[in-house]
Design a protein around this motif. Structure first.
Motif, PDB file in Angstrom:
ATOM      1  N   ASN A   1     -24.082   4.722   5.738  1.00 57.55           N
ATOM      2  CA  ASN A   1     -25.382   4.405   6.331  1.00 57.55           C
ATOM      3  C   ASN A   1     -26.460   5.350   5.820  1.00 57.55           C
ATOM      4  O   ASN A   1     -27.621   4.947   5.650  1.00 57.55           O
ATOM      5  CB  ASN A   1     -25.300   4.461   7.854  1.00 57.55           C
ATOM      6  CG  ASN A   1     -24.611   3.235   8.441  1.00 57.55           C
ATOM      7  OD1 ASN A   1     -24.620   2.165   7.826  1.00 57.55           O
ATOM      8  ND2 ASN A   1     -24.003   3.381   9.604  1.00 57.55           N
ATOM      9  N   ALA A   2     -26.083   6.628   5.602  1.00 57.35           N
ATOM     10  CA  ALA A   2     -27.040   7.580   5.027  1.00 57.35           C
ATOM     11  C   ALA A   2     -27.435   7.144   3.617  1.00 57.35           C
ATOM     12  O   ALA A   2     -28.615   7.174   3.252  1.00 57.35           O
ATOM     13  CB  ALA A   2     -26.440   8.981   5.012  1.00 57.35           C
TER      14      ALA A   2
ATOM     15  N   VAL B   1     -31.111   5.833   2.180  1.00 59.04           N
ATOM     16  CA  VAL B   1     -31.762   6.341   0.968  1.00 59.04           C
ATOM     17  C   VAL B   1     -32.151   5.188   0.049  1.00 59.04           C
ATOM     18  O   VAL B   1     -33.278   5.115  -0.465  1.00 59.04           O
ATOM     19  CB  VAL B   1     -30.830   7.333   0.231  1.00 59.04           C
ATOM     20  CG1 VAL B   1     -31.360   7.631  -1.171  1.00 59.04           C
ATOM     21  CG2 VAL B   1     -30.683   8.622   1.024  1.00 59.04           C
ATOM     22  N   LYS B   2     -31.213   4.282  -0.142  1.00 57.77           N
ATOM     23  CA  LYS B   2     -31.478   3.149  -1.042  1.00 57.77           C
ATOM     24  C   LYS B   2     -32.632   2.290  -0.516  1.00 57.77           C
ATOM     25  O   LYS B   2     -33.506   1.853  -1.290  1.00 57.77           O
ATOM     26  CB  LYS B   2     -30.200   2.311  -1.186  1.00 57.77           C
ATOM     27  CG  LYS B   2     -30.328   1.199  -2.208  1.00 57.77           C
ATOM     28  CD  LYS B   2     -28.986   0.629  -2.585  1.00 57.77           C
ATOM     29  CE  LYS B   2     -28.297  -0.074  -1.442  1.00 57.77           C
ATOM     30  NZ  LYS B   2     -27.120  -0.856  -1.899  1.00 57.77           N
ATOM     31  N   HIS B   3     -32.656   2.082   0.794  1.00 60.65           N
ATOM     32  CA  HIS B   3     -33.728   1.297   1.407  1.00 60.65           C
ATOM     33  C   HIS B   3     -35.079   1.967   1.177  1.00 60.65           C
ATOM     34  O   HIS B   3     -36.063   1.310   0.809  1.00 60.65           O
ATOM     35  CB  HIS B   3     -33.441   1.145   2.901  1.00 60.65           C
ATOM     36  CG  HIS B   3     -34.409   0.250   3.605  1.00 60.65           C
ATOM     37  ND1 HIS B   3     -34.894   0.514   4.856  1.00 60.65           N
ATOM     38  CD2 HIS B   3     -35.012  -0.910   3.211  1.00 60.65           C
ATOM     39  CE1 HIS B   3     -35.725  -0.432   5.219  1.00 60.65           C
ATOM     40  NE2 HIS B   3     -35.812  -1.310   4.248  1.00 60.65           N
TER      41      HIS B   3
ATOM     42  N   SER C   1     -24.492  -4.227   8.632  1.00 64.42           N
ATOM     43  CA  SER C   1     -23.644  -4.997   9.553  1.00 64.42           C
ATOM     44  C   SER C   1     -22.268  -5.247   8.948  1.00 64.42           C
ATOM     45  O   SER C   1     -21.250  -5.170   9.644  1.00 64.42           O
ATOM     46  CB  SER C   1     -24.319  -6.336   9.896  1.00 64.42           C
ATOM     47  OG  SER C   1     -25.531  -6.131  10.589  1.00 64.42           O
ATOM     48  N   ILE C   2     -22.226  -5.534   7.658  1.00 61.93           N
ATOM     49  CA  ILE C   2     -20.939  -5.728   6.986  1.00 61.93           C
ATOM     50  C   ILE C   2     -20.113  -4.446   7.053  1.00 61.93           C
ATOM     51  O   ILE C   2     -18.908  -4.473   7.341  1.00 61.93           O
ATOM     52  CB  ILE C   2     -21.157  -6.160   5.514  1.00 61.93           C
ATOM     53  CG1 ILE C   2     -21.643  -7.618   5.468  1.00 61.93           C
ATOM     54  CG2 ILE C   2     -19.879  -6.014   4.711  1.00 61.93           C
ATOM     55  CD1 ILE C   2     -21.940  -8.114   4.070  1.00 61.93           C
ATOM     56  N   ALA C   3     -20.746  -3.304   6.798  1.00 66.11           N
ATOM     57  CA  ALA C   3     -20.036  -2.020   6.835  1.00 66.11           C
ATOM     58  C   ALA C   3     -19.518  -1.711   8.237  1.00 66.11           C
ATOM     59  O   ALA C   3     -18.390  -1.235   8.402  1.00 66.11           O
ATOM     60  CB  ALA C   3     -20.951  -0.900   6.354  1.00 66.11           C
ATOM     61  N   GLU C   4     -20.332  -1.994   9.243  1.00 60.91           N
ATOM     62  CA  GLU C   4     -19.889  -1.725  10.614  1.00 60.91           C
ATOM     63  C   GLU C   4     -18.723  -2.626  10.996  1.00 60.91           C
ATOM     64  O   GLU C   4     -17.792  -2.198  11.688  1.00 60.91           O
ATOM     65  CB  GLU C   4     -21.049  -1.917  11.596  1.00 60.91           C
ATOM     66  CG  GLU C   4     -20.688  -1.500  13.017  1.00 60.91           C
ATOM     67  CD  GLU C   4     -21.872  -1.454  13.940  1.00 60.91           C
ATOM     68  OE1 GLU C   4     -21.704  -1.005  15.088  1.00 60.91           O
ATOM     69  OE2 GLU C   4     -22.976  -1.863  13.527  1.00 60.91           O
ATOM     70  N   LEU C   5     -18.750  -3.866  10.535  1.00 62.80           N
ATOM     71  CA  LEU C   5     -17.642  -4.780  10.809  1.00 62.80           C
ATOM     72  C   LEU C   5     -16.367  -4.294  10.130  1.00 62.80           C
ATOM     73  O   LEU C   5     -15.276  -4.346  10.707  1.00 62.80           O
ATOM     74  CB  LEU C   5     -18.009  -6.181  10.326  1.00 62.80           C
ATOM     75  CG  LEU C   5     -17.109  -7.342  10.781  1.00 62.80           C
ATOM     76  CD1 LEU C   5     -17.011  -7.393  12.305  1.00 62.80           C
ATOM     77  CD2 LEU C   5     -17.640  -8.655  10.245  1.00 62.80           C
ATOM     78  N   ALA C   6     -16.483  -3.801   8.900  1.00 64.25           N
ATOM     79  CA  ALA C   6     -15.322  -3.230   8.206  1.00 64.25           C
ATOM     80  C   ALA C   6     -14.793  -2.013   8.957  1.00 64.25           C
ATOM     81  O   ALA C   6     -13.580  -1.813   9.069  1.00 64.25           O
ATOM     82  CB  ALA C   6     -15.704  -2.851   6.777  1.00 64.25           C
ATOM     83  N   PHE C   7     -15.701  -1.196   9.494  1.00 61.34           N
ATOM     84  CA  PHE C   7     -15.301  -0.020  10.254  1.00 61.34           C
ATOM     85  C   PHE C   7     -14.537  -0.412  11.520  1.00 61.34           C
ATOM     86  O   PHE C   7     -13.472   0.156  11.821  1.00 61.34           O
ATOM     87  CB  PHE C   7     -16.543   0.802  10.615  1.00 61.34           C
ATOM     88  CG  PHE C   7     -16.333   1.760  11.751  1.00 61.34           C
ATOM     89  CD1 PHE C   7     -15.552   2.897  11.579  1.00 61.34           C
ATOM     90  CD2 PHE C   7     -16.896   1.524  12.996  1.00 61.34           C
ATOM     91  CE1 PHE C   7     -15.339   3.783  12.627  1.00 61.34           C
ATOM     92  CE2 PHE C   7     -16.694   2.391  14.044  1.00 61.34           C
ATOM     93  CZ  PHE C   7     -15.915   3.530  13.860  1.00 61.34           C
ATOM     94  N   LEU C   8     -15.045  -1.381  12.251  1.00 62.77           N
ATOM     95  CA  LEU C   8     -14.397  -1.791  13.502  1.00 62.77           C
ATOM     96  C   LEU C   8     -12.999  -2.351  13.243  1.00 62.77           C
ATOM     97  O   LEU C   8     -12.104  -2.200  14.081  1.00 62.77           O
ATOM     98  CB  LEU C   8     -15.257  -2.828  14.232  1.00 62.77           C
ATOM     99  CG  LEU C   8     -16.573  -2.311  14.809  1.00 62.77           C
ATOM    100  CD1 LEU C   8     -17.379  -3.451  15.418  1.00 62.77           C
ATOM    101  CD2 LEU C   8     -16.324  -1.231  15.861  1.00 62.77           C
TER     102      LEU C   8
END
Length: 470
Positions: free
Chosen positions: A173-174, A178-180, A450-457
């Motif tokens: 997310n960090a 940065v990319k954003h 959201s994709i990253a958070e879903l992968a984390f969960l």
């Protein structure tokens, strides 16, 4: 870290930059500190498993006794010097045993000569070998303790994995932040350049009498607004880049920003990381609930009836030569055998009910916590899946809107220079193009986060980041 620093000095594309940043994160002190928890858990597990380890004991002592005894010879003053060595082993499930060897020197110099008919010396040596074994038949608290130790280790490993996964998500997310900000920096600079060009053109038109001075003022104000936006975004960008630099301990110069790009990710490409049948967090809670149940059973066992079996076997030999006594004890026919059953019933009831009630309440609370957390995560996953579809649609919509907004902006500038539309309309068209492009980048940010958070969960953040390509 030196090799990573050298790689960052080479021309890299966005894919390579993220890969190297992620490699730097995996070698970071921050992740090493979190990984130490796993080592602590493993050591605790080993210590708990082996708390009933082999034990070696040695003893030496002297007794000088002349107490009265039922047997007359025992009432004579006797000095005993003894030494022994033994090895013992307790276990969770298989009882305890001990083997020992004892040698005793008897000083019988104060005995009457009539009591020494069997010995040619006033010093006599005894050698004794003892084997003993105990086993608890009814009470299984030690066996339950063994199972609890294994469950606790599994729960701690899941907890450590969750903590490590959460930190991976925080790092990603960090990076995404940065990319954003870099993408926005490019947009704001692009809009500032257009605003500056617009000011130059309108200044010339005002001199030529083709535009009003108010148009020039509006153009200058729009330019200043864009310059302010660039400064604000750069400040936020620097803050986020500094956070990444602190983690990987490497400076990322602004010259590298141009190599960052943002490509659209097809959901189906990463779908295998976004689906699962369980969550790391709830799996850990299930284990903790099982441990609570077993602790109640263990407590019930500890306050319940006990039936212990004891077995012992001892053989000894006497001689006025120490070596002969030891040799004879190994094949002695003078033995002592014992077997016993010991049954006990605890009678104390004062605290038993309160303790058990407290443990039962803790189990109920843990069960409720598991159900509530499972429900929360189910809802969160459902909403994430729904939002990913929405963000995906939003990306496509904004992509189409950008095309139309660029046409409108271009057409309004053409009409303005022909005097067919006002400057305000032209400015609004340019601002609409700006906002549409910003909205597009925001949708890309929300989609990927959201994709990253879903992968984390689903416990798959590490393989997701390993396969991530920009």
């Amino acid at each position: 870290m030196k090799s990573l620093c050298l790689l960052l000095l080479l021309p890299l594309n966005s894919y390579a930059i993220f890969t190297k940043l992620y490699q730097g994160y995996k070698n970071s002190d921050r992740l090493k500190e979190i990984s130490l928890n796993k080592q602590f858990s493993d050591l605790d597990y080993s210590l708990n498993k082996n708390k009933y380890d082999w034990n070696l004991s040695a003893d030496i002592g002297q007794i000088d006794s002349s107490l009265q005894s039922l047997f007359s010879f025992s009432s004579q003053r006797t000095i005993k010097n003894s030494k022994s060595i033994g090895i013992s082993k307790d276990s969770f499930k298989y009882g305890s045993f001990q083997i020992s060897h004892e040698q005793t020197e008897y000083d019988l110099s104060n005995w009457s000569s009539g009591s020494l008919n069997n010995f040619n010396s006033d010093k006599v040596f005894e050698a004794k070998n003892v084997f003993s074994y105990t086993y608890e038949i009814l009470n299984d608290s030690n066996g339950l303790d063994w199972e609890i130790i294994h469950l606790q280790n599994k729960a701690e490993n899941l907890g450590n994995k969750w903590t490590e996964d959460q930190d991976h998500l925080d790092f990603y997310n960090a990076y995404l932040g940065v990319k954003h900000q870099i993408m926005l920096d490019r947009l704001y600079k692009e809009f500032k350049a257009k605003a500056r060009k617009r000011v130059r053109l309108i200044r010339k038109r005002v001199k030529d009498g083709l535009s009003r001075s108010v148009d020039l003022n509006q153009a200058n104000l729009a330019l200043l607004n864009q310059e302010e936006q660039v400064l604000k975004n750069r400040a936020e960008l620097r803050s986020k880049v500094a956070a990444i630099e602190e983690i990987i301990k490497i400076s990322i110069p602004e010259s590298r920003y141009k190599e960052i790009n943002w490509t659209y990710k097809e959901y189906k490409k990463y779908s295998k990381y976004l689906e699962g049948t369980s969550y790391t967090e709830t799996e850990r809670l299930k284990l903790l609930n099982k441990i609570n149940e077993m602790n109640i059973s263990k407590y019930d066992e500890s306050i319940g009836h006990s039936l212990g079996l004891s077995l012992s076997y001892a053989a000894n030999a006497f001689d006025d030569q120490q070596g002969e006594a030891v040799d004879d004890s190994l094949s002695s026919t003078t033995v002592d055998k014992a077997i016993a059953l010991t049954y006990s019933i605890p009678l104390g009831l004062s605290n038993r009910s309160a303790v058990r009630k407290k443990m039962s309440l803790q189990k109920i609370k843990s069960d409720l916590s598991l159900r509530n957390r499972t429900g929360q995560l189910d809802v969160k996953v459902k909403v994430l899946n729904e939002n990913i579809k929405r963000y995906n649609r939003g990306i496509k919509l904004n992509s189409e809107k950008i095309g139309f907004a660029e046409k409108v902006s271009k057409e309004n500038r053409r009409l303005y220079y022909r005097g067919k539309v006002s400057f305000e309309e032209t400015l609004r068209a340019d601002e609409n193009l700006i906002n549409t492009k910003i909205s597009f980048m925001s949708m890309m940010y929300l989609y990927e986060s959201s994709i990253a958070e879903l992968a984390f969960l689903n416990g798959n953040i590490t393989p997701y980041l390993t396969s991530y390509r920009d």
